[in-house]
Design a protein around this motif. Structure first.
Motif, PDB file in Angstrom:
ATOM      1  N   LEU A 144      33.074  66.818  20.632  1.00 12.21           N
ATOM      2  CA  LEU A 144      33.993  65.683  20.654  1.00 12.21           C
ATOM      3  C   LEU A 144      34.955  65.795  21.831  1.00 12.21           C
ATOM      4  N   GLU A 145      35.191  67.023  22.285  1.00 14.15           N
ATOM      5  CA  GLU A 145      36.046  67.260  23.449  1.00 14.15           C
ATOM      6  C   GLU A 145      35.154  67.526  24.656  1.00 14.15           C
ATOM      7  N   GLN A 146      35.337  66.745  25.726  1.00 15.71           N
ATOM      8  CA  GLN A 146      34.486  66.881  26.897  1.00 15.71           C
ATOM      9  C   GLN A 146      35.238  67.409  28.128  1.00 15.71           C
ATOM     10  N   SER A 147      36.538  67.560  28.029  1.00 20.02           N
ATOM     11  CA  SER A 147      37.317  68.126  29.138  1.00 20.02           C
ATOM     12  C   SER A 147      37.452  69.630  28.904  1.00 20.02           C
ATOM     13  N   LEU A 148      36.414  70.378  29.283  1.00 21.39           N
ATOM     14  CA  LEU A 148      36.347  71.797  28.975  1.00 21.39           C
ATOM     15  C   LEU A 148      36.461  72.654  30.235  1.00 21.39           C
ATOM     16  N   THR A 149      37.048  73.837  30.062  1.00 21.02           N
ATOM     17  CA  THR A 149      37.130  74.823  31.146  1.00 21.02           C
ATOM     18  C   THR A 149      36.551  76.145  30.648  1.00 21.02           C
ATOM     19  N   PHE A 150      36.021  76.952  31.578  1.00 17.74           N
ATOM     20  CA  PHE A 150      35.300  78.169  31.194  1.00 17.74           C
ATOM     21  C   PHE A 150      35.755  79.381  32.006  1.00 17.74           C
ATOM     22  N   GLU A 151      37.055  79.563  32.143  1.00 14.28           N
ATOM     23  CA  GLU A 151      37.577  80.652  32.964  1.00 14.28           C
ATOM     24  C   GLU A 151      37.189  82.020  32.403  1.00 14.28           C
ATOM     25  N   ALA A 152      37.415  82.245  31.105  1.00 14.12           N
ATOM     26  CA  ALA A 152      37.134  83.553  30.510  1.00 14.12           C
ATOM     27  C   ALA A 152      35.634  83.837  30.493  1.00 14.12           C
ATOM     28  N   THR A 153      34.834  82.842  30.140  1.00 14.23           N
ATOM     29  CA  THR A 153      33.385  83.036  30.094  1.00 14.23           C
ATOM     30  C   THR A 153      32.829  83.287  31.488  1.00 14.23           C
ATOM     31  N   CYS A 192      38.357  75.858  22.773  1.00 12.38           N
ATOM     32  CA  CYS A 192      37.745  76.177  21.477  1.00 12.38           C
ATOM     33  C   CYS A 192      38.761  75.982  20.349  1.00 12.38           C
ATOM     34  N   VAL A 193      38.348  75.261  19.312  1.00 18.04           N
ATOM     35  CA  VAL A 193      39.269  74.930  18.217  1.00 18.04           C
ATOM     36  C   VAL A 193      39.272  75.999  17.122  1.00 18.04           C
ATOM     37  N   HIS A 194      38.362  76.955  17.192  1.00 16.78           N
ATOM     38  CA  HIS A 194      38.258  77.984  16.164  1.00 16.78           C
ATOM     39  C   HIS A 194      39.062  79.216  16.577  1.00 16.78           C
ATOM     40  N   THR A 195      39.676  79.863  15.609  1.00 12.75           N
ATOM     41  CA  THR A 195      40.551  80.998  15.899  1.00 12.75           C
ATOM     42  C   THR A 195      40.206  82.202  15.025  1.00 12.75           C
ATOM     43  N   PHE A 215      44.521  84.574  17.330  1.00 12.69           N
ATOM     44  CA  PHE A 215      43.914  84.611  18.650  1.00 12.69           C
ATOM     45  C   PHE A 215      43.152  83.318  18.910  1.00 12.69           C
ATOM     46  N   THR A 216      43.380  82.730  20.071  1.00 17.13           N
ATOM     47  CA  THR A 216      42.790  81.447  20.411  1.00 17.13           C
ATOM     48  C   THR A 216      42.029  81.548  21.737  1.00 17.13           C
ATOM     49  N   GLY A 217      41.477  80.415  22.157  1.00 11.97           N
ATOM     50  CA  GLY A 217      40.763  80.358  23.423  1.00 11.97           C
ATOM     51  C   GLY A 217      39.272  80.560  23.250  1.00 11.97           C
ATOM     52  N   SER A 218      38.592  80.777  24.354  1.00 18.10           N
ATOM     53  CA  SER A 218      37.149  81.005  24.346  1.00 18.10           C
ATOM     54  C   SER A 218      36.783  82.162  23.417  1.00 18.10           C
ATOM     55  N   LEU A 219      35.612  82.060  22.772  1.00 14.85           N
ATOM     56  CA  LEU A 219      35.178  83.151  21.901  1.00 14.85           C
ATOM     57  C   LEU A 219      35.061  84.458  22.674  1.00 14.85           C
ATOM     58  N   GLN A 222      38.554  85.730  22.839  1.00 11.13           N
ATOM     59  CA  GLN A 222      38.964  86.197  21.518  1.00 11.13           C
ATOM     60  C   GLN A 222      38.355  87.553  21.191  1.00 11.13           C
ATOM     61  N   LEU A 223      37.084  87.731  21.528  1.00 14.01           N
ATOM     62  CA  LEU A 223      36.426  89.014  21.267  1.00 14.01           C
ATOM     63  C   LEU A 223      37.170  90.155  21.950  1.00 14.01           C
ATOM     64  N   ASN A 224      37.475  89.985  23.221  1.00  8.74           N
ATOM     65  CA  ASN A 224      38.161  91.038  23.972  1.00  8.74           C
ATOM     66  C   ASN A 224      39.562  91.295  23.425  1.00  8.74           C
ATOM     67  N   ASP A 225      40.300  90.211  23.161  1.00  5.43           N
ATOM     68  CA  ASP A 225      41.688  90.357  22.705  1.00  5.43           C
ATOM     69  C   ASP A 225      41.757  90.979  21.307  1.00  5.43           C
ATOM     70  N   VAL A 226      40.870  90.524  20.434  1.00  2.00           N
ATOM     71  CA  VAL A 226      40.885  91.029  19.055  1.00  2.00           C
ATOM     72  C   VAL A 226      40.484  92.497  19.015  1.00  2.00           C
TER      73      VAL A 226
END
Length: 437
Positions: A144-153, A192-195, A215-219, A222-226
């Motif tokens: 539903l959201e199309q304005s996406l960025t992928f800096e972490a990935t 990403c809307v999932h936390t 923790f929010t942002g790209s999965l 989140q993996l690294n931060d968590v």
């Protein structure tokens, strides 16, 4: 021929930007016909330049409506009262919802037919159309959201010397054949809307909070931060065999890593609940949304059977070398505790999956720790006499710098001789119970 607006008929005197709304609405509903050159009252106005007008409509549709709808449109030229009009027939599309590119998959960009009008679709209607046309696979549905960025990935791919350009994004199914971001793309984006929520508790229950964080942002982020956050709370217990120091962490790093990856890769992202991680004195619990897939039992999982709910996400993590092979995670967790009395536990319900990692050191006696450093013995005695010891106490009694005092206290904490209490200026260290006896 009489012209009158209805559920599947729209009349336009001339081409205006508003006709995009009508075309989108017909394609999202039951189809319909748009007549150009006809007044609202049904009288004929006519089109002076047929070819130019049809080209204008065609360009407008191709450039401003997604997904591609041109294959569902047919243009006819009609003549009445010595005047020419254009009939644009729009069929119900097979890749709904169609939307105005600049507005995206939101109510202001998606229209449906309601009576004789074209109106914005509700969020519920948009999701239903996506489900009907994209199927039940969450990660392959259009985001539903199309304005996406992928800096972490992108950074993660770069660290592993892997390309992350348009061709790779298409191959990985982050965008679909129409150039539209999928939900997989949403999961890997900063939007990403999932936390993941983590709570740290004082004891073995939830009566006293020590800390909590979301923790929010790209999965990938989140993996690294968590993992780093859990690692800070994964204490080291030290024993000595003469002069040889033997360190043992509360939780095997491989078990923490695999439990975290499992909770991210296999969770059901169609459910909006956050992944929950609870750190207690005696265990860590990982709870993710979504139970086992139909037909799969816990016994199957323990044997190494892996039926992945998010296959495309798993493929990306495999490419990033975050997972080695499907179905090995649970086995690695159990192997990490092969020499321990307390084993990890796995529980599953219809809508949740839980992995429980026991603290390997929670029942380890600490009263027999050898203080090979005389300064440690002094600190121990201060804490025993006062009931606690502060950094200032250590600085004063040992005549050492602040950094040396802090290092000494951390060392004794790592050996499970002292426990930290309070925050900021109120930090103090107390003897663990077995030392106080």
């Amino acid at each position: 021929m009489n012209f009158q607006e209805s559920y599947n008929v729209e009349l336009k005197r001339e081409v205006v930007e508003d006709i995009r709304k009508e075309i989108i609405a017909f394609a999202n509903s039951e189809g319909g016909t748009l007549y150009i050159g006809v007044n609202n009252d049904g009288s004929i106005y006519g089109v002076s330049n047929i070819d130019e007008t049809m080209l204008q409509i065609s360009n407008m549709v191709r450039d401003t409506i997604k997904p591609d709808i041109t294959m569902f449109m047919r243009y006819d030229i009609l003549e009445q009262d010595d005047k020419k009009i254009i009939s644009v027939n729009i069929q119900r599309g097979t890749n709904r919802p169609y939307y105005y590119t600049k507005k995206g998959l939101r109510p202001e960009g998606v229209y449906v037919r309601q009576g004789t009008s074209s109106v914005p679709a509700t969020d519920t209607a948009i999701r239903q159309m996506i489900k009907e046309t994209d199927g039940d696979s969450y990660e392959e549905k259009r985001s539903l959201e199309q304005s996406l960025t992928f800096e972490a990935t992108s950074k993660e791919f770069k660290q592993r010397e892997l390309a992350f350009g348009l061709r790779q994004i298409q191959t990985l199914k982050i965008i679909n054949a129409d150039g539209i971001y999928t939900n997989l793309g949403l999961l890997l984006s900063e939007q990403c809307v999932h936390t993941i929520k983590i709570a740290v508790f004082e004891g073995s229950d939830q009566n006293v909070f020590k800390d909590r964080k979301e923790f929010t942002g790209s999965l990938v982020q989140q993996l690294n931060d968590v993992y780093n956050y859990i690692d800070l709370h994964n204490q080291t217990y030290s024993t000595f065999d003469k002069l040889l120091r033997i360190d043992s962490r509360d939780y095997p790093e491989v078990a923490v890593r695999e439990a975290l990856l499992n909770s991210v890769i296999h969770r059901d992202y169609a459910l909006r609940a956050s992944t929950l991680i609870s750190i207690y004195k005696d265990r860590i619990e990982f709870v993710s949304a979504g139970g086992l897939l139909p037909g799969i039992t816990l016994d199957d999982v323990m044997l190494g059977l892996s039926v992945c709910r998010n296959q495309n996400l798993a493929n990306i993590f495999y490419r990033l070398q975050l997972i080695e092979a499907y179905g090995t995670g649970i086995k690695k967790i159990m192997n990490a505790y092969s020499n321990c009395a307390d084993k990890p536990k796995i529980e599953s319900t219809s809508h949740a999956f839980k992995i429980i990692l026991p603290n390997k050191n929670v029942n380890t006696p600490t009263s027999n720790i050898d203080f090979i450093d005389k300064n440690e013995k002094i600190v121990f005695n201060i804490a025993k006499e006062k009931g606690f010891v502060t950094r200032a106490d250590v600085e004063c009694q040992l005549d050492v710098s602040s950094s040396t005092a802090s290092r000494l206290l951390r060392s004794m904490k790592d050996k499970n001789a002292l426990s930290l209490q309070g925050k900021g200026k109120n930090i103090k260290y107390v003897l663990n119970q077995s030392h106080g006896n």
